[in-house]
Design a protein around this motif. Structure first.
Motif, PDB file in Angstrom:
ATOM      1  N   ARG A  40       0.840  -1.196   0.000  1.00  0.00           N
ATOM      2  CA  ARG A  40       0.000   0.000   0.000  1.00  0.00           C
ATOM      3  C   ARG A  40       0.876   1.247   0.000  1.00  0.00           C
ATOM      4  N   ARG A  41       0.464   2.275  -0.749  1.00  0.00           N
ATOM      5  CA  ARG A  41       1.316   3.436  -0.961  1.00  0.00           C
ATOM      6  C   ARG A  41       0.536   4.725  -0.718  1.00  0.00           C
ATOM      7  N   VAL A  42       1.155   5.645  -0.014  1.00  0.00           N
ATOM      8  CA  VAL A  42       0.596   6.967   0.235  1.00  0.00           C
ATOM      9  C   VAL A  42       1.688   7.988  -0.074  1.00  0.00           C
ATOM     10  N   VAL A  43       1.327   9.069  -0.725  1.00  0.00           N
ATOM     11  CA  VAL A  43       2.273  10.130  -1.038  1.00  0.00           C
ATOM     12  C   VAL A  43       1.933  11.348  -0.187  1.00  0.00           C
ATOM     13  N   THR A  44       2.931  11.911   0.461  1.00  0.00           N
ATOM     14  CA  THR A  44       2.692  13.065   1.319  1.00  0.00           C
ATOM     15  C   THR A  44       2.291  14.282   0.498  1.00  0.00           C
ATOM     16  N   LEU A  45       1.515  15.163   1.116  1.00  0.00           N
ATOM     17  CA  LEU A  45       1.076  16.400   0.480  1.00  0.00           C
ATOM     18  C   LEU A  45       1.995  17.529   0.925  1.00  0.00           C
ATOM     19  N   PRO A  46       2.572  18.274  -0.008  1.00  0.00           N
ATOM     20  CA  PRO A  46       3.556  19.298   0.369  1.00  0.00           C
ATOM     21  C   PRO A  46       2.909  20.576   0.884  1.00  0.00           C
ATOM     22  N   ILE A  47       3.500  21.120   1.943  1.00  0.00           N
ATOM     23  CA  ILE A  47       3.060  22.423   2.451  1.00  0.00           C
ATOM     24  C   ILE A  47       4.070  23.507   2.115  1.00  0.00           C
ATOM     25  N   GLY A  48       5.224  23.127   1.579  1.00  0.00           N
ATOM     26  CA  GLY A  48       6.227  24.105   1.204  1.00  0.00           C
ATOM     27  C   GLY A  48       6.983  24.655   2.408  1.00  0.00           C
ATOM     28  N   GLY A  49       8.176  25.146   2.150  1.00  0.00           N
ATOM     29  CA  GLY A  49       8.973  25.754   3.208  1.00  0.00           C
ATOM     30  C   GLY A  49       9.717  24.737   4.052  1.00  0.00           C
ATOM     31  N   SER A  50      10.536  25.235   4.913  1.00  0.00           N
ATOM     32  CA  SER A  50      11.342  24.387   5.781  1.00  0.00           C
ATOM     33  C   SER A  50      10.521  23.900   6.978  1.00  0.00           C
ATOM     34  N   LEU A  51      10.893  22.735   7.488  1.00  0.00           N
ATOM     35  CA  LEU A  51      10.281  22.197   8.703  1.00  0.00           C
ATOM     36  C   LEU A  51      11.237  22.279   9.888  1.00  0.00           C
ATOM     37  N   THR A  52      12.338  22.963   9.719  1.00  0.00           N
ATOM     38  CA  THR A  52      13.331  23.109  10.781  1.00  0.00           C
ATOM     39  C   THR A  52      12.923  24.218  11.742  1.00  0.00           C
ATOM     40  N   VAL A  53      12.983  23.940  13.029  1.00  0.00           N
ATOM     41  CA  VAL A  53      12.608  24.938  14.035  1.00  0.00           C
ATOM     42  C   VAL A  53      13.648  24.945  15.151  1.00  0.00           C
ATOM     43  N   GLY A  54      13.709  26.063  15.862  1.00  0.00           N
ATOM     44  CA  GLY A  54      14.506  26.148  17.069  1.00  0.00           C
ATOM     45  C   GLY A  54      13.647  25.892  18.289  1.00  0.00           C
ATOM     46  N   LYS A  55      14.235  26.046  19.462  1.00  0.00           N
ATOM     47  CA  LYS A  55      13.500  25.888  20.712  1.00  0.00           C
ATOM     48  C   LYS A  55      13.609  27.163  21.525  1.00  0.00           C
ATOM     49  N   GLY A  56      12.634  27.355  22.402  1.00  0.00           N
ATOM     50  CA  GLY A  56      12.649  28.549  23.231  1.00  0.00           C
ATOM     51  C   GLY A  56      11.488  28.572  24.187  1.00  0.00           C
ATOM     52  N   GLY A  57      11.308  29.697  24.863  1.00  0.00           N
ATOM     53  CA  GLY A  57      10.220  29.848  25.812  1.00  0.00           C
ATOM     54  C   GLY A  57      10.523  29.235  27.157  1.00  0.00           C
ATOM     55  N   LYS A  58       9.618  29.422  28.081  1.00  0.00           N
ATOM     56  CA  LYS A  58       9.803  28.949  29.449  1.00  0.00           C
ATOM     57  C   LYS A  58      10.028  27.446  29.509  1.00  0.00           C
ATOM     58  N   TRP A  59       9.342  26.701  28.637  1.00  0.00           N
ATOM     59  CA  TRP A  59       9.410  25.245  28.693  1.00  0.00           C
ATOM     60  C   TRP A  59      10.373  24.674  27.651  1.00  0.00           C
TER      61      TRP A  59
END
Length: 405
Positions: free
Chosen positions: A187-206
């Protein structure tokens, strides 16, 4: 009395006489009339789970390509029809005495609430006799374990792939292929693109992932795709979340009607599984700019480190967006919806034999599959949990603080 929804095809040996068993690729809703006697185990639907008495039970089987249903003898059909007529009359009387109101806002047990199969409500209109219809999606990182986890889930029909409809988003079009030897091999599924990078940093109180902007793009893609409008409930599940759709179907049949979202943690909404009614998603889709101020606050790293009103993740953004900007009501279901390390467990071990819908986190295929198997065979715990839980109630309307709207 409710019998848990079954997450895999029912083997012929699990169904005792007097019944004729047929292999059918079509219907996904089954009715079983049990006879006297008992049987094995393993989480299958057996006469002993029905107390040894003859009664009608509806359940939904989503996993795998082979689907089984049982047809009773004609005598049992007549008994079932008579029982259905009696139940319909009783429900009619009950509704008349309550002004047509199907749910309670008090603390009575759900076991005492009227339940004929899966009840229709305004949030449960599209699933027909199969109960509320679920459309589920996940966001996948193209590299790393998430792709492997989702391919494994696809192969066994686990998680989002057990929903009535599903999509996988990423920042490109990447194939997911079920491994050979699995029930859904090939069985095969192809992801749907949202464009742009998925890389993020971390921050905030938590020190959380600053992923609000990414999930705003995901939700925008959800709105444009429009499939949420064809289903009663929309579910975002993380790839490392073990999620049992059949349990969620049952749980959602009890929820209040209208634009609502389900809170899964006593500390507030957590991201491993997010459940929104069709009306809630539509409210966001129809007015996304209403949440722009909250989005800016979520991504603002300038305030002091311990300022929890700035620099937060997508789950906190979604909670504030829905409640403060869009006035979508909250329903607390953290006793039933999610078992998670970050929501009160505080250890690396999350037990999957509890009466919950979802479990998190499981970041390798072996532990994920083990959790799924344990959850699939813990139906008695789920039955007890949902029977003893208080009725769901709408939370008070929140007033936005200055700068939140």
């Amino acid at each position: 009395k409710h019998v848990p929804l079954v997450e895999r095809p029912v083997a012929p040996r699990a169904l005792e006489s007097p019944m004729r068993l047929y292999d059918a690729p079509g219907p996904a809703t089954y009715t079983v009339i049990s006879g006297e006697g008992g049987g094995g185990g393993g989480g299958q639907l057996l006469p002993e789970q029905l107390g040894g008495r003859t009664r009608s039970v509806s359940f939904h089987c989503e996993s795998g390509r082979r689907r089984w249903f049982a047809l009773p003898s004609w005598a049992h059909v007549a008994q079932a029809l008579a029982l259905s007529a009696l139940l319909a009359a009783l429900v009619s009387v009950a509704l008349g005495s309550r002004g047509g109101r199907l749910r309670s806002s008090g603390t009575e047990s759900r076991e005492g609430m009227p339940f004929g199969g899966i009840r229709p409500t305004r949030n449960s209109t599209l699933g027909g006799g199969q109960g509320p219809s679920l459309w589920c999606f996940a966001l996948m990182m193209p590299l790393g374990i998430e792709r492997e986890l989702l391919a494994a889930q696809l192969g066994r029909g686990m998680g989002i792939f057990g929903c009535d409809g599903y999509s996988v988003f990423s920042n490109g079009s990447f194939p997911l292929v079920a491994a050979s030897g699995e029930p859904n091999s090939g069985r095969r599924v192809v992801t749907l693109p949202i464009g742009g990078s998925l890389t993020v940093g971390k921050g905030g109180k938590w020190w959380t992932a600053m992923n609000t902007d990414i999930f705003v793009r995901v939700w925008t893609a959800v709105f444009l795709l429009g499939r949420f409008r064809q289903h009663d409930w929309t579910i975002k599940a993380d790839p490392d979340t073990v999620f049992v759709p059949s349990r969620l179907k049952l749980l959602m049949s009890y929820e209040p009607a209208g634009p609502v979202y389900i809170n899964n943690c006593r500390f507030g909404l957590h991201g491993p599984i997010e459940v929104l009614s069709r009306g809630a998603v539509a409210a966001y889709a129809d007015n996304p700019s209403a949440c722009d101020g909250i989005r800016q606050t979520a991504m603002d790293l300038r305030p002091p480190f311990d300022d929890e009103d700035h620099a937060f993740g997508e789950d906190e953004f979604l909670k504030r967006c829905l409640e403060l900007a869009l006035h979508v009501r909250r329903v607390d279901e953290f006793d039933l919806l999610l078992s998670e390390k970050a929501c009160g467990h505080w250890t690396d071990y999350v037990s999957c034999d509890q009466g919950k819908v979802a479990f998190h986190p499981f970041k390798d295929i072996a532990s994920f599959s083990e959790c799924w198997d344990n959850a699939s065979t813990s139906d008695p715990a789920w039955t007890a949990a949902i029977a003893n839980a208080p009725s769901p109630a709408l939370a008070p309307v929140l007033v936005p603080a200055p700068g939140d709207a």
